[in-house]
Design a protein around this motif. Structure first.
Motif, PDB file in Angstrom:
ATOM      1  N   PHE A  90     -16.732   0.972  13.884  1.00 11.52           N
ATOM      2  CA  PHE A  90     -17.122   2.091  13.425  1.00 11.52           C
ATOM      3  C   PHE A  90     -18.429   2.404  13.088  1.00 11.52           C
ATOM      4  O   PHE A  90     -18.698   2.658  11.882  1.00 11.52           O
ATOM      5  CB  PHE A  90     -15.961   2.601  12.198  1.00 11.52           C
ATOM      6  N   PRO A  91     -19.439   2.661  13.757  1.00 13.08           N
ATOM      7  CA  PRO A  91     -20.944   2.391  13.340  1.00 13.08           C
ATOM      8  C   PRO A  91     -21.432   3.669  13.220  1.00 13.08           C
ATOM      9  O   PRO A  91     -20.815   4.790  13.345  1.00 13.08           O
ATOM     10  CB  PRO A  91     -21.582   2.155  14.827  1.00 13.08           C
ATOM     11  N   GLU A  92     -22.517   3.654  12.302  1.00 14.30           N
ATOM     12  CA  GLU A  92     -23.253   4.921  11.738  1.00 14.30           C
ATOM     13  C   GLU A  92     -23.764   5.807  12.832  1.00 14.30           C
ATOM     14  O   GLU A  92     -23.392   6.779  13.065  1.00 14.30           O
ATOM     15  CB  GLU A  92     -24.179   4.279  10.792  1.00 14.30           C
ATOM     16  N   VAL A  93     -23.980   4.984  13.912  1.00 12.83           N
ATOM     17  CA  VAL A  93     -24.452   5.757  15.010  1.00 12.83           C
ATOM     18  C   VAL A  93     -23.557   6.380  15.755  1.00 12.83           C
ATOM     19  O   VAL A  93     -23.942   7.534  16.754  1.00 12.83           O
ATOM     20  CB  VAL A  93     -25.336   4.862  16.090  1.00 12.83           C
ATOM     21  N   GLY A  94     -22.303   6.076  15.657  1.00 14.93           N
ATOM     22  CA  GLY A  94     -20.970   6.780  16.336  1.00 14.93           C
ATOM     23  C   GLY A  94     -20.629   7.969  15.609  1.00 14.93           C
ATOM     24  O   GLY A  94     -19.647   8.677  15.933  1.00 14.93           O
ATOM     25  N   LEU A  97       0.916  -1.154  -0.104  1.00 16.75           N
ATOM     26  CA  LEU A  97      -0.072  -0.100   0.057  1.00 16.75           C
ATOM     27  C   LEU A  97       0.779   1.174  -0.032  1.00 16.75           C
ATOM     28  O   LEU A  97       1.818   1.313   0.589  1.00 16.75           O
ATOM     29  CB  LEU A  97      -0.877  -0.096   1.406  1.00 16.75           C
ATOM     30  N   GLY A  98       0.789   2.020  -0.889  1.00 18.10           N
ATOM     31  CA  GLY A  98       1.632   3.083  -1.238  1.00 18.10           C
ATOM     32  C   GLY A  98       1.506   4.106  -0.191  1.00 18.10           C
ATOM     33  O   GLY A  98       2.377   4.764   0.170  1.00 18.10           O
ATOM     34  N   VAL A  99       0.528   4.253   0.610  1.00 21.28           N
ATOM     35  CA  VAL A  99       0.355   5.132   1.788  1.00 21.28           C
ATOM     36  C   VAL A  99       0.507   4.401   3.066  1.00 21.28           C
ATOM     37  O   VAL A  99      -0.423   3.571   3.269  1.00 21.28           O
ATOM     38  CB  VAL A  99      -1.320   6.066   1.551  1.00 21.28           C
ATOM     39  N   ALA A 100       1.494   4.533   3.825  1.00 21.06           N
ATOM     40  CA  ALA A 100       1.310   4.080   5.221  1.00 21.06           C
ATOM     41  C   ALA A 100      -0.011   4.321   6.042  1.00 21.06           C
ATOM     42  O   ALA A 100      -0.440   5.581   6.081  1.00 21.06           O
ATOM     43  CB  ALA A 100       2.715   4.573   5.934  1.00 21.06           C
ATOM     44  N   PRO A 101      -0.286   3.384   6.823  1.00 23.14           N
ATOM     45  CA  PRO A 101      -1.792   3.435   7.511  1.00 23.14           C
ATOM     46  C   PRO A 101      -1.519   4.322   8.677  1.00 23.14           C
ATOM     47  O   PRO A 101      -0.257   4.359   9.208  1.00 23.14           O
ATOM     48  CB  PRO A 101      -2.203   2.224   7.712  1.00 23.14           C
ATOM     49  N   ASP A 102      -2.628   4.962   9.160  1.00 16.31           N
ATOM     50  CA  ASP A 102      -2.324   5.699  10.387  1.00 16.31           C
ATOM     51  C   ASP A 102      -2.578   4.312  11.358  1.00 16.31           C
ATOM     52  O   ASP A 102      -2.050   4.454  12.674  1.00 16.31           O
ATOM     53  CB  ASP A 102      -3.652   6.415  10.616  1.00 16.31           C
ATOM     54  N   TYR A 103      -3.377   3.243  11.187  1.00 18.49           N
ATOM     55  CA  TYR A 103      -3.673   2.361  12.115  1.00 18.49           C
ATOM     56  C   TYR A 103      -3.323   1.097  11.508  1.00 18.49           C
ATOM     57  O   TYR A 103      -4.104   0.864  10.378  1.00 18.49           O
ATOM     58  CB  TYR A 103      -5.107   2.518  12.997  1.00 18.49           C
ATOM     59  N   LEU A 104      -2.678  -0.164  11.857  1.00 18.91           N
ATOM     60  CA  LEU A 104      -2.446  -1.271  11.336  1.00 18.91           C
ATOM     61  C   LEU A 104      -2.869  -2.191  11.946  1.00 18.91           C
ATOM     62  O   LEU A 104      -2.535  -2.626  13.104  1.00 18.91           O
ATOM     63  CB  LEU A 104      -1.251  -1.341  10.569  1.00 18.91           C
ATOM     64  N   LEU A 105      -3.842  -3.128  11.571  1.00 22.95           N
ATOM     65  CA  LEU A 105      -4.237  -4.405  12.383  1.00 22.95           C
ATOM     66  C   LEU A 105      -3.826  -5.416  11.356  1.00 22.95           C
ATOM     67  O   LEU A 105      -4.414  -5.876  10.416  1.00 22.95           O
ATOM     68  CB  LEU A 105      -5.719  -4.488  12.418  1.00 22.95           C
ATOM     69  N   ASP A 106      -2.366  -5.970  11.660  1.00 21.35           N
ATOM     70  CA  ASP A 106      -1.684  -7.028  10.798  1.00 21.35           C
ATOM     71  C   ASP A 106      -2.009  -8.371  11.540  1.00 21.35           C
ATOM     72  O   ASP A 106      -1.273  -8.930  12.438  1.00 21.35           O
ATOM     73  CB  ASP A 106      -0.367  -6.683  10.490  1.00 21.35           C
ATOM     74  N   TRP A 107      -3.130  -9.205  11.161  1.00 22.64           N
ATOM     75  CA  TRP A 107      -3.506 -10.200  11.879  1.00 22.64           C
ATOM     76  C   TRP A 107      -2.980 -11.515  11.003  1.00 22.64           C
ATOM     77  O   TRP A 107      -3.489 -12.763  11.494  1.00 22.64           O
ATOM     78  CB  TRP A 107      -5.048 -10.242  12.217  1.00 22.64           C
ATOM     79  N   LYS A 156      -9.922  -1.120  20.531  1.00 26.74           N
ATOM     80  CA  LYS A 156      -8.834  -0.027  21.061  1.00 26.74           C
ATOM     81  C   LYS A 156      -8.531   0.951  19.806  1.00 26.74           C
ATOM     82  O   LYS A 156      -8.388   2.079  20.208  1.00 26.74           O
ATOM     83  CB  LYS A 156      -7.855  -0.839  21.009  1.00 26.74           C
ATOM     84  N   VAL A 157      -8.559   0.611  18.458  1.00 24.56           N
ATOM     85  CA  VAL A 157      -8.369   1.456  17.456  1.00 24.56           C
ATOM     86  C   VAL A 157      -9.223   2.435  17.416  1.00 24.56           C
ATOM     87  O   VAL A 157      -9.042   3.684  16.975  1.00 24.56           O
ATOM     88  CB  VAL A 157      -8.064   0.496  16.255  1.00 24.56           C
ATOM     89  N   GLU A 158     -10.581   2.188  17.338  1.00 23.15           N
ATOM     90  CA  GLU A 158     -11.558   3.046  17.392  1.00 23.15           C
ATOM     91  C   GLU A 158     -11.462   4.070  18.643  1.00 23.15           C
ATOM     92  O   GLU A 158     -11.823   5.265  18.329  1.00 23.15           O
ATOM     93  CB  GLU A 158     -12.836   2.512  17.420  1.00 23.15           C
ATOM     94  N   GLU A 159     -11.060   3.624  19.665  1.00 21.55           N
ATOM     95  CA  GLU A 159     -11.005   4.414  20.797  1.00 21.55           C
ATOM     96  C   GLU A 159      -9.882   5.484  20.851  1.00 21.55           C
ATOM     97  O   GLU A 159     -10.316   6.574  21.150  1.00 21.55           O
ATOM     98  CB  GLU A 159     -10.823   3.535  22.350  1.00 21.55           C
ATOM     99  N   ARG A 160      -8.875   5.007  20.123  1.00 22.96           N
ATOM    100  CA  ARG A 160      -7.816   5.902  19.938  1.00 22.96           C
ATOM    101  C   ARG A 160      -8.167   7.067  18.982  1.00 22.96           C
ATOM    102  O   ARG A 160      -7.924   8.143  19.075  1.00 22.96           O
ATOM    103  CB  ARG A 160      -6.511   5.248  19.254  1.00 22.96           C
ATOM    104  N   ILE A 161      -8.788   6.778  17.966  1.00 23.42           N
ATOM    105  CA  ILE A 161      -9.064   7.523  16.851  1.00 23.42           C
ATOM    106  C   ILE A 161     -10.161   8.644  17.485  1.00 23.42           C
ATOM    107  O   ILE A 161     -10.147   9.704  17.343  1.00 23.42           O
ATOM    108  CB  ILE A 161      -9.756   6.861  15.607  1.00 23.42           C
ATOM    109  N   LYS A 162     -11.265   7.966  18.276  1.00 21.48           N
ATOM    110  CA  LYS A 162     -12.201   8.872  18.838  1.00 21.48           C
ATOM    111  C   LYS A 162     -11.568   9.891  19.782  1.00 21.48           C
ATOM    112  O   LYS A 162     -12.193  11.248  19.853  1.00 21.48           O
ATOM    113  CB  LYS A 162     -13.454   8.015  19.532  1.00 21.48           C
TER     114      LYS A 162
END
Length: 491
Positions: free
Chosen positions: A333-337, A260-270, A301-307
């Motif tokens: 990352f729900p619509e209600v959020g 991916l040419g753009v480095a991610p802000d948050y990576l979940l490499d599972w 945890k990723v969602e909490e950090r972004i929020k």
């Protein structure tokens, strides 16, 4: 002579654009970048651009040497690494940099060779280079001295005049990032990165960025921090007008780790958590309980950090994963959020705020001719988008009588590979699916849903995004080759 000058200018532009990409990391708090420096005089020979991390981040500093070639007439190999151009070889330059940094630093640094050339397929060292991050694999050290890889290892040690033990930490610090892409590829990657950051991203903006880096070099600007970067962007009017949404790029991989040419802000490499080889894994976790004890907490945890740490509500999602993780990612990352999700659908960017298509409609389809014998407070729901799942649901419940009701839905025209033809279709599907599942729960008086989905990954993500206020518990049932099994549980 003119050709040599042109080649040098193209090489400089490539290096400057690559350096600009590293400077853009200053705008991303998750990258923990303290400062960036181009033509770093303290970086010995791996000095094109250096990235220094925030103290205490636990992340290694990065040192990059960028080599651009105007054509693909050759490739890197052990011979080119040890070939002396003047007094020292490329390998010696990296070794001398490593030793210099080791003397002056208590922490570790990572040295990157970046080039649009690849590694010669005839050279055995190529099998030691990781396709995921360019690191050197354990097989480089484990192979016997008489093996092809072992002979390369001995050649490196003799060329550097070091023992095998001294060679190990040096090689561990290397990243051989070859086949990095053409100059046009790099420009497109940076345009995407600038767009993600709310910056101008047309050809003129890239020309301006190249000029900025060139000036940094000619003026020996020194370390560039976030304040400097913000000032430079404002001075050159690269910041788009207010109102552009703040975004975060989240990448999730369970199958493989594509470039991916753009480095991610948050990576979940599972990937390593799943059974199977690269490209085939992603179905079965090595730890069957890990869906809810490991993966789901990491998503939250990723969602909490972004929020809590950013203003981003536009979440750009990329990666290579199976359906259940995509449903979970959308649900995190729900619509209600207040989130809007953007997903790559074969090169097109589909967003969850697309107006639902009036022509797309989910309808109920007959379930298999079998009455489930499970608990009455559990309803199984099948969503047949690209293929029918009704028979699969029936077979699963026959073997596992854990639901007392079954409902199956499909597009009015029937399941097909083209059922979701646009973001508008995906929005209509996800919103209708939410209502139909909720109604199925109310009709059955159920508290638990077993959800079966067969469709594209983008549809899975949209579905998860809208899957709220449906039931007390939702269990995602995934085909794990062989057979279906529970994965994530949403409560």
């Amino acid at each position: 002579m003119a050709n040599q000058v042109a080649a040098r200018l193209k090489g400089d532009d490539y290096q400057h654009l690559f350096s600009w990409g590293r400077a853009l990391e200053l705008l991303r708090p998750a990258r923990e970048v303290a400062h960036v420096r181009v033509e770093d005089p303290l970086a010995w020979s791996v000095d094109d651009v250096t990235v220094t991390r925030t103290p205490g981040s636990g992340l290694a500093d990065d040192f990059f040497q960028v080599k651009y070639h105007v054509d693909q007439r050759s490739a890197y190999s052990t011979d080119t690494m040890v070939e002396k151009n003047g007094r020292t070889s490329l390998l010696q330059k990296f070794w001398n940099t490593y030793r210099s940094l080791a003397v002056r630093r208590a922490d570790k640094a990572v040295l990157h060779l970046v080039s649009n050339w690849s590694w010669d397929s005839r050279d055995p060292f190529g099998e030691c280079i990781s396709g995921e991050d360019g690191s050197i694999g354990d097989n480089f050290f484990a192979e016997s001295e008489r093996s092809a890889v072992g002979r390369v290892r001995e050649k490196w040690a003799r060329h550097l005049g070091v023992s095998g033990d001294d060679l190990v930490p040096f090689v561990r610090a290397l990243r051989v990032r070859l086949g990095h892409g053409s100059a046009q590829d790099l420009r497109q990657q940076l345009a995407d990165a600038m767009e993600f950051r709310g910056l101008a991203h047309d050809e003129e903006a890239l020309i301006i960025a190249t000029g900025i880096v060139r000036r940094w070099i000619t003026t020996s600007i020194g370390p560039i921090d976030r304040a400097t970067m913000d000032r430079v962007l404002a001075e050159h009017r690269l910041v788009l007008a207010s109102g552009q949404p703040s975004s975060a790029l989240v990448v999730m991989n369970t199958i493989t780790s594509p470039f991916l040419g753009v480095a991610p802000d948050y990576l979940l490499d599972w990937c390593s958590l799943f059974e199977g080889s690269a490209g085939r894994r992603g179905h079965q976790l090595r730890d069957p309980d890990g869906w809810n004890t490991l993966l789901l907490p990491q998503l939250r945890k990723v969602e909490e950090r972004i929020k809590t740490q950013t203003a981003a509500r536009l979440i750009r999602l990329r990666g290579a994963a199976r359906l259940a993780p995509w449903i979970a990612l959308g649900n995190a990352f729900p619509e209600v959020g207040g989130y809007v999700l953007e997903v790559d659908q074969r090169g097109a960017r589909w967003r969850t705020d697309a107006t639902p298509s009036a022509s797309f409609q989910l309808v109920e389809t007959p379930a298999a001719d079998q009455t489930p014998g499970g608990p009455s407070d559990v309803v199984a729901v099948g969503l047949s988008i690209t293929d029918g799942v009704g028979n699969d649901v029936a077979a699963f419940l026959a073997a596992n009588p854990i639901a007392g009701h079954v409902r199956v839905f499909a597009p009015r025209g029937g399941p097909s590979s083209s059922a979701l033809g646009s973001a508008a279709d995906a929005s209509a599907f996800a919103q209708q699916a939410q209502r139909l599942v909720r109604d199925a729960v109310r009709t059955a008086g159920a508290r638990r849903v077993l959800l079966f989905y067969c469709g594209p990954a983008t549809g899975a993500c949209f579905l998860g995004h809208w899957l709220n206020a449906v039931a007390g518990e939702i269990v995602i049932i995934e085909h794990q080759q062989p057979g279906y099994a529970p994965t994530f549980t949403f409560t």
